[in-house]
Design an enzyme around this catalytic site. Structure first.
Site, mmCIF file in Angstrom:
data_model
loop_
_atom_site.group_PDB
_atom_site.id
_atom_site.type_symbol
_atom_site.label_atom_id
_atom_site.label_comp_id
_atom_site.label_asym_id
_atom_site.label_seq_id
_atom_site.Cartn_x
_atom_site.Cartn_y
_atom_site.Cartn_z
ATOM 1 N N ARG A 159 -0.945 -12.732 3.175
ATOM 2 C CA ARG A 159 0.452 -13.021 2.825
ATOM 3 C C ARG A 159 1.400 -12.837 4.007
ATOM 4 O O ARG A 159 2.575 -13.187 3.912
ATOM 5 C CB ARG A 159 0.876 -12.165 1.630
ATOM 6 C CG ARG A 159 0.032 -12.527 0.402
ATOM 7 C CD ARG A 159 0.410 -11.704 -0.801
ATOM 8 N NE ARG A 159 1.753 -12.003 -1.270
ATOM 9 C CZ ARG A 159 2.308 -11.424 -2.310
ATOM 10 N NH1 ARG A 159 1.652 -10.506 -2.979
ATOM 11 N NH2 ARG A 159 3.534 -11.739 -2.675
ATOM 12 N N HIS A 183 -7.682 -15.558 7.569
ATOM 13 C CA HIS A 183 -6.503 -14.696 7.649
ATOM 14 C C HIS A 183 -6.649 -13.598 8.692
ATOM 15 O O HIS A 183 -5.900 -12.641 8.693
ATOM 16 C CB HIS A 183 -6.200 -14.098 6.273
ATOM 17 C CG HIS A 183 -6.064 -15.133 5.200
ATOM 18 N ND1 HIS A 183 -5.058 -16.075 5.212
ATOM 19 C CD2 HIS A 183 -6.811 -15.393 4.104
ATOM 20 C CE1 HIS A 183 -5.199 -16.879 4.167
ATOM 21 N NE2 HIS A 183 -6.256 -16.491 3.477
ATOM 22 N N ARG A 204 23.052 16.150 -5.331
ATOM 23 C CA ARG A 204 22.812 14.736 -5.631
ATOM 24 C C ARG A 204 22.909 14.485 -7.135
ATOM 25 O O ARG A 204 22.269 15.150 -7.917
ATOM 26 C CB ARG A 204 21.444 14.288 -5.106
ATOM 27 C CG ARG A 204 21.429 14.251 -3.625
ATOM 28 C CD ARG A 204 20.216 13.614 -3.005
ATOM 29 N NE ARG A 204 20.321 13.812 -1.571
ATOM 30 C CZ ARG A 204 20.992 12.999 -0.751
ATOM 31 N NH1 ARG A 204 21.546 11.903 -1.232
ATOM 32 N NH2 ARG A 204 21.097 13.263 0.529
ATOM 33 N N PRO A 236 0.836 -1.214 0.000
ATOM 34 C CA PRO A 236 0.000 0.000 0.000
ATOM 35 C C PRO A 236 0.864 1.254 0.000
ATOM 36 O O PRO A 236 1.948 1.264 0.563
ATOM 37 C CB PRO A 236 -0.774 -0.091 1.323
ATOM 38 C CG PRO A 236 -0.533 -1.433 1.872
ATOM 39 C CD PRO A 236 0.683 -1.997 1.218
ATOM 40 N N GLU A 237 0.374 2.275 -0.651
ATOM 41 C CA GLU A 237 1.093 3.555 -0.657
ATOM 42 C C GLU A 237 0.610 4.402 0.520
ATOM 43 O O GLU A 237 -0.409 4.117 1.142
ATOM 44 C CB GLU A 237 0.830 4.278 -1.984
ATOM 45 C CG GLU A 237 1.397 3.531 -3.184
ATOM 46 C CD GLU A 237 2.618 4.204 -3.795
ATOM 47 O OE1 GLU A 237 3.135 5.180 -3.211
ATOM 48 O OE2 GLU A 237 3.059 3.739 -4.851
#
Ligand SMILES: [Zn+2]
Length: 296
Positions: free
Chosen positions: A127, A104, A169, A2-3
């Site tokens: 998972r 689950h 950078r 997930p973001e």
């Protein structure tokens, strides 16, 4: 995975049930997820009042009266489900569907609100890449949280701060933006989107937006604003704006109108007057979507 916007919408969904509530009982139905549960996990949570439910990068943090703090990560497939006397709810909208199978359901928090309402908050994770750990003492020294960069939400990340992070950078701009030690919680989808909004190429050297002069200053301002807006737009849309869903004809489609470049290889760029097309390139093993016509 997930973001950040998905995690933030989960936090906002859990907040009304968890903040101020007291943990009556905890069931850990297996010894581990990605990591073993901490010693005396259930015992140490029982009887504690949750004073705040926060988020740092993609970690949910639960402040408990008298400590410790609980750090939760959703992993690849984790989700929370709230069950009250009125029904059940799964907060957050995810790009990939979450499991509803009780096989689950690995952790169950039985909580009581200050008004005496009882709820169950259930962590489901097929998972088992998610985890729950305790942070003792100062949370920022916990290995999971130490060294994380600035949050891309709120007003902290402005042009000047972004320029100072990118200064000198040599890595591609996209890689620097994904570096969690610089900015915490920014993922592949939202970096692509923010760069498109800011009109900056993901391939350019990161330090170029931190050079002296008005041009670089405008670029860093524009990019900081694009990062904040793309994240806040996604949170406002309820998490990921790219989500499996059933189309009216029954086929599985993508709800992706909110994305300008992500997963849109070959499509026309939607920036007015651009005329370019979205390309996909691979950077550090991950897909980058951008328009070379308007992103320089
Ligand atoms: Zn374009």
């Amino acid at each position: 995975m997930p973001e950040l916007p998905e995690v933030e919408t989960v936090r906002r969904g859990l907040q009304p049930v968890l903040e101020g509530a007291t943990i009556d009982r905890v069931e850990a139905r297996r010894p581990d997820l990605r990591f073993p549960f901490p010693e005396k996990f259930a015992q140490r949570l029982t009887g504690k009042t949750i004073t705040a439910l926060g988020r740092r990068a993609k970690y949910l943090t639960m402040d408990l009266e008298g400590g410790p703090m609980l750090i939760c990560h959703l992993g690849m497939s984790g989700s929370f489900r709230i069950e009250t006397a009125d029904g059940s709810d799964m907060p957050g909208i995810f790009r990939h569907d979450r499991s509803k199978s009780s096989n689950h359901d690995h952790v169950v928090f039985h909580v009581v609100s200050p008004a005496g309402a009882r709820s169950r908050v259930i962590f489901n994770d097929p998972r088992r890449f998610g985890f729950m750990l305790f942070a003792e003492g100062l949370p920022d020294v916990h290995p999971m949280l130490a060294g994380l960069g600035v949050e891309p939400t709120g007003n902290t990340l402005d042009g000047a701060l972004l320029a100072s992070l990118m200064k000198g950078r040599r890595s591609p701009l996209k890689a620097a933006l994904l570096d969690q030690r610089l900015i915490a919680g920014l993922g592949n989808i939202y970096v692509s989107e923010a760069l498109w909004r800011a009109g900056l190429s993901p391939l350019r050297e990161a330090g170029t937006i931190a050079r002296p002069g008005k041009k670089a200053q405008a670029q860093s301002e524009h990019l900081a604003q694009a990062i904040r807006s793309v994240i806040s737009d996604a949170i406002a849309a309820g998490g990921s704006s790219l989500r499996d869903y059933m189309q009216t004809d029954g086929s599985l489609g993508y709800f992706q109108h909110a994305f300008a470049v992500y997963d849109r290889e070959g499509e026309a760029c939607s920036k007015p007057g651009c005329g370019g097309h979205i390309e996909r390139v691979v950077q550090s093993g991950r897909s980058t979507f951008y328009c070379r016509t308007c992103q320089r």
